[in-house]
Design a protein around this motif. Structure first.
Motif, short mmCIF file in Angstrom:
data_model
loop_
_atom_site.label_atom_id
_atom_site.label_comp_id
_atom_site.label_asym_id
_atom_site.label_seq_id
_atom_site.Cartn_x
_atom_site.Cartn_y
_atom_site.Cartn_z
N PRO A 15 0.23 -4.19 -2.67
CA PRO A 15 -1.13 -3.69 -2.34
C PRO A 15 -1.19 -2.75 -1.09
N ILE A 16 -0.41 -3.26 -0.24
CA ILE A 16 -0.46 -2.33 0.83
C ILE A 16 0.19 -0.94 0.82
N ALA A 17 1.45 -1.11 0.06
CA ALA A 17 1.92 0.13 -0.46
C ALA A 17 1.00 1.01 -1.25
N ALA A 18 0.10 0.43 -2.23
CA ALA A 18 -0.79 1.16 -2.98
C ALA A 18 -1.84 1.94 -2.13
N LEU A 19 -2.49 0.95 -1.49
CA LEU A 19 -3.41 1.64 -0.27
C LEU A 19 -2.80 2.96 0.56
N ASN A 20 -1.56 2.80 0.93
CA ASN A 20 -1.03 3.89 1.81
C ASN A 20 -0.75 5.20 0.83
N LEU A 21 -0.56 4.92 -0.47
CA LEU A 21 -0.31 5.98 -1.33
C LEU A 21 -1.48 6.84 -1.73
N MET A 22 -2.59 5.91 -2.03
CA MET A 22 -3.91 6.40 -2.19
C MET A 22 -4.57 7.20 -0.95
N ALA A 23 -4.20 6.61 0.20
CA ALA A 23 -4.66 7.66 1.35
C ALA A 23 -3.96 8.78 1.72
N GLU A 24 -2.96 8.75 1.41
CA GLU A 24 -1.80 10.06 1.57
C GLU A 24 -2.00 10.84 0.38
N GLN A 25 -2.36 10.80 -0.88
CA GLN A 25 -2.64 11.56 -1.95
C GLN A 25 -3.92 12.08 -2.22
N GLU A 26 -4.95 11.26 -1.75
CA GLU A 26 -6.17 11.54 -2.20
C GLU A 26 -7.12 11.80 -0.88
N SER A 27 -8.19 12.76 -0.88
CA SER A 27 -9.00 12.96 0.27
C SER A 27 -10.06 12.02 0.39
N THR A 28 -10.39 11.52 -0.94
CA THR A 28 -11.35 10.24 -0.96
C THR A 28 -10.75 9.33 -1.92
N VAL A 29 -10.88 8.10 -1.62
CA VAL A 29 -10.46 6.98 -2.32
C VAL A 29 -11.34 6.07 -2.96
N ASP A 30 -11.18 5.89 -4.39
CA ASP A 30 -12.23 4.98 -5.11
C ASP A 30 -12.24 3.67 -4.71
N SER A 31 -13.51 3.27 -4.35
CA SER A 31 -13.78 1.98 -3.60
C SER A 31 -13.26 0.84 -4.45
N ASP A 32 -13.31 0.87 -5.82
CA ASP A 32 -13.01 0.00 -6.64
C ASP A 32 -11.57 -0.45 -6.44
N GLN A 33 -10.78 0.55 -6.37
CA GLN A 33 -9.46 0.55 -6.23
C GLN A 33 -8.86 -0.17 -4.80
N VAL A 34 -9.78 0.15 -3.85
CA VAL A 34 -9.50 -0.51 -2.71
C VAL A 34 -9.93 -1.87 -2.58
N VAL A 35 -11.04 -2.15 -3.23
CA VAL A 35 -11.53 -3.48 -3.27
C VAL A 35 -10.58 -4.58 -4.06
N LYS A 36 -9.92 -3.83 -5.16
CA LYS A 36 -8.99 -4.61 -5.87
C LYS A 36 -7.64 -4.95 -5.25
N GLN A 37 -7.16 -3.85 -4.36
CA GLN A 37 -5.91 -4.16 -3.67
C GLN A 37 -5.99 -5.04 -2.46
N LEU A 38 -7.51 -5.15 -1.88
CA LEU A 38 -7.90 -6.10 -0.74
C LEU A 38 -8.10 -7.59 -1.33
N SER A 39 -8.52 -7.93 -2.72
CA SER A 39 -8.54 -8.78 -3.41
C SER A 39 -7.22 -9.47 -3.60
N LEU A 40 -6.27 -8.50 -3.93
CA LEU A 40 -4.70 -9.08 -4.12
C LEU A 40 -4.28 -9.68 -2.85
N MET A 41 -4.72 -8.72 -1.73
CA MET A 41 -4.21 -9.45 -0.38
C MET A 41 -4.50 -10.84 -0.14
N LYS A 42 -5.99 -10.85 -0.17
CA LYS A 42 -6.74 -11.77 0.03
C LYS A 42 -6.16 -13.24 -0.65
#
Length: 315
Positions: free
Chosen positions: A120-147
């Motif tokens: 999930p950390i790599a997924a968040l990094n990829l979203m931050a690098e490739q997109e100017s705005t990040v889908d909040s649902d995708q952020v919540v998903k990755q954070l839920s996986l980490m949690k």
């Protein structure tokens, strides 16, 4: 000494994780991450001191036991003392062997756990690098996986002192299920899964934190292995809660081993995202809470059943 140091790895892993997650969130929001760096500057020394104190305390205890050298004597009193010392030394050796096994098991788990946290950390990094705005649902998903992974790690550590971490109260299974569904709502929406809930207002005498952990792990597994656009059923009948999903069945030869620590089976290999510790922790906690867990699977449905003692129920 190396073994004692290895036992403190979990403290360091948790500490670093608690720094990495806020850093990722601040980075995604475009905020300054200097606050996290300042937090690290002010906290690394106390954390290091805690680790040193734990290692030193264990080292002193080991040295005290090692100094208990048996005394050869024909004096009956000294013979009794010698037997006591020998028995104590043997007990210590047995505990040391058990601790070594647990330490190796913990290190193996931490290696797998760290890999799962990287995803999930790599997924968040990829979203931050490739997109100017990040889908909040995708952020919540990755954070839920980490949690979820972090909760499993902390629960694994707390099992060693389980009886001192209990707080029994009267709970309703509906509240436990509602909280679980709410936390994993992003996953339900992403796979278009429909939760079908049929529960009664029966109250259960149990520990809320640990019971919630059990239900969350079982529902998370049901989500992970469900077919898209299918149903996950949560039913309460008499003194039993069943969680059923339709999707990948558990292979018949895997069923007897699903509660073994680190076992992932065919489904875990297909998903390529499993530590094999979720069901192991669930079973260990169920044993402590006097809950019987059974899991069955066929090509149509996989069902996890939690059977509670009737004495702990109130209608």
């Amino acid at each position: 000494m190396a073994q004692l140091l290895s036992q403190q790895i979990i403290i360091l892993i948790v500490y670093l994780t608690m720094l990495v997650i806020p850093t990722m969130i601040l980075k995604l929001q475009g905020d300054n991450v200097n606050l996290v760096w300042q937090t690290f500057q002010f906290t690394w020394i106390p954390v290091l001191l805690v680790i040193i104190c734990r290692v030193y305390g264990s080292h002193v205890t080991i040295k005290k036991v090692q100094k208990r050298v048996p005394i050869r004597s024909w004096n009956p009193v000294l013979q009794v003392q010698q037997q006591v010392i020998l028995a104590e030394s043997q007990r210590f050796n047995d505990l040391e062997s058990q601790n070594y096994f647990k330490t190796r098991q913990l290190i193996d788990y931490l290696m797998t756990w760290s890999h799962e946290m990287k995803l999930p950390i790599a997924a968040l990094n990829l979203m931050a690098e490739q997109e100017s705005t990040v889908d909040s649902d995708q952020v919540v998903k990755q954070l839920s996986l980490m949690k979820n992974q972090l909760e499993m790690l902390l629960s694994y550590e707390r099992l060693n002192d389980f009886n001192h971490d209990l707080d029994f109260s009267w709970l309703t299974i509906a509240d436990i299920i509602d909280e679980t569904i709410k936390e994993y709502s992003t996953f339900f929406i992403e796979k278009q899964l429909k939760p079908v809930i049929r529960v009664s207002p029966t109250r259960i005498l149990s520990d809320q934190k640990w019971l919630l952990f059990i239900v969350k792990q079982l529902v998370y597994n049901a989500i992970k292995y469900s077919n898209p656009q299918s149903e996950i059923e949560l039913n309460w009948s008499d003194n039993q809660l069943t969680i059923s999903n339709h999707g990948l069945p558990i292979a018949a030869n895997d069923l007897p081993r699903i509660f073994e620590p680190g076992f992932t089976g065919d489904n875990g290999h297909q998903q390529q995202s499993a530590t094999g510790m979720g069901l192991y922790l669930v079973q260990q906690i169920c044993q402590q809470l006097d809950i019987t867990i059974t899991i069955s699977s066929d090509p149509q449905v996989t069902r996890a059943a939690l059977t509670f003692p009737k004495a702990a129920l109130k209608v």
